[in-house]
Design an enzyme around this catalytic site. Structure first.
Site, PDB file in Angstrom:
ATOM      1  CB  CYS A 162      -1.003  -0.015   1.148  1.00  0.00           C
ATOM      2  SG  CYS A 162      -0.284   0.040   2.799  1.00  0.00           S
ATOM      3  CG  ASN A 193       4.242  -1.558   5.280  1.00  0.00           C
ATOM      4  OD1 ASN A 193       5.351  -1.870   5.704  1.00  0.00           O
ATOM      5  ND2 ASN A 193       3.278  -2.447   5.188  1.00  0.00           N
ATOM      6  CB  CYS A 211      -3.819   1.722   7.046  1.00  0.00           C
ATOM      7  SG  CYS A 211      -3.586   3.207   8.054  1.00  0.00           S
ATOM      8  NE  ARG A 212      -4.504   1.549   1.695  1.00  0.00           N
ATOM      9  CZ  ARG A 212      -4.270   2.245   0.599  1.00  0.00           C
ATOM     10  NH1 ARG A 212      -5.097   2.136  -0.433  1.00  0.00           N
ATOM     11  NH2 ARG A 212      -3.230   3.034   0.517  1.00  0.00           N
ATOM     12  CB  SER A 213       0.125  -3.530   2.851  1.00  0.00           C
ATOM     13  OG  SER A 213       0.980  -2.587   3.439  1.00  0.00           O
ATOM     14  CG  ASP A 266      -5.269   5.717   2.551  1.00  0.00           C
ATOM     15  OD1 ASP A 266      -5.345   5.331   3.731  1.00  0.00           O
ATOM     16  OD2 ASP A 266      -4.340   6.412   2.114  1.00  0.00           O
TER      17      ASP A 266
END
Ligand code: 4NP
Length: 159
Positions: free
Chosen positions: A13, A16, A18-20, A129
């Site tokens: 993401c 690095n 939050c999402r990934s 995001d």
């Protein structure tokens, strides 16, 4: 350890945090539940390095922990030379991450949008995001990322 070489899976993401990291933690959890964790070399990274060295965002960790998932990630920036050699599957969360990876020379046949494995998504679909939003954004990310992780594992192994 399994006799075959592990399948390298890299979740990508922007920051690095939050999402990934959620995708990495959920994939580890789901692979462990299926007894196939030792088949993988799993990591996550960001196309940006502003948060390098940090644990996942506290909201990401709270959401994951409430679903029984730990997030082991320590943020790091993508290292194109090493990462494009090490990982067989490179899974960006959104189209911008995908464009950045390809611009930096990622082998196109290894790069897939994360939600291409989410059977409920209208394709092409992104993992949005959640950084500037509230807790519900993290719940939403967790749900879509978990569907995608399960879809990917179903493709790699008979469910
Ligand atoms: P992520 O979210 O890409 O899901 O980790 C973000 C985290 C931090 C920033 C942007 C996105 N940031 O600009 O600091």
């Amino acid at each position: 350890m399994h006799k075959d070489a592990p399948i390298g899976v890299l979740f990508v993401c922007l920051g690095n945090i939050c999402r990934s990291p959620i995708a990495e933690g959920v994939f580890i959890h789901e692979a462990h539940e299926r007894g196939v964790l030792d088949r993988f070399d799993i990591d996550s990274c960001g196309t940006g390095g502003w948060h390098a060295g940090e644990r996942a965002d506290p909201r990401a960790r709270a959401t994951a922990n409430s679903r029984g998932v730990e997030l082991p990630s320590i943020a790091r920036k993508l290292d194109p030379r090493k990462d494009f050699a090490r990982f067989h599957l490179i899974l960006p969360m959104d189209q911008q991450n995908m464009d950045d990876l390809l611009r930096l020379g990622a082998p196109a046949e290894r790069v897939r949008l994360m939600r291409s494995f989410d059977a409920t998504a209208e394709h092409p679909a992104e993992v949005p995001d959640p950084y500037y939003g509230g807790a519900e954004g993290f719940e939403n990310v967790f749900d879509m990322v978990r569907r995608a992780c399960r879809g990917l594992l179903n493709q790699l192994f008979v469910p």
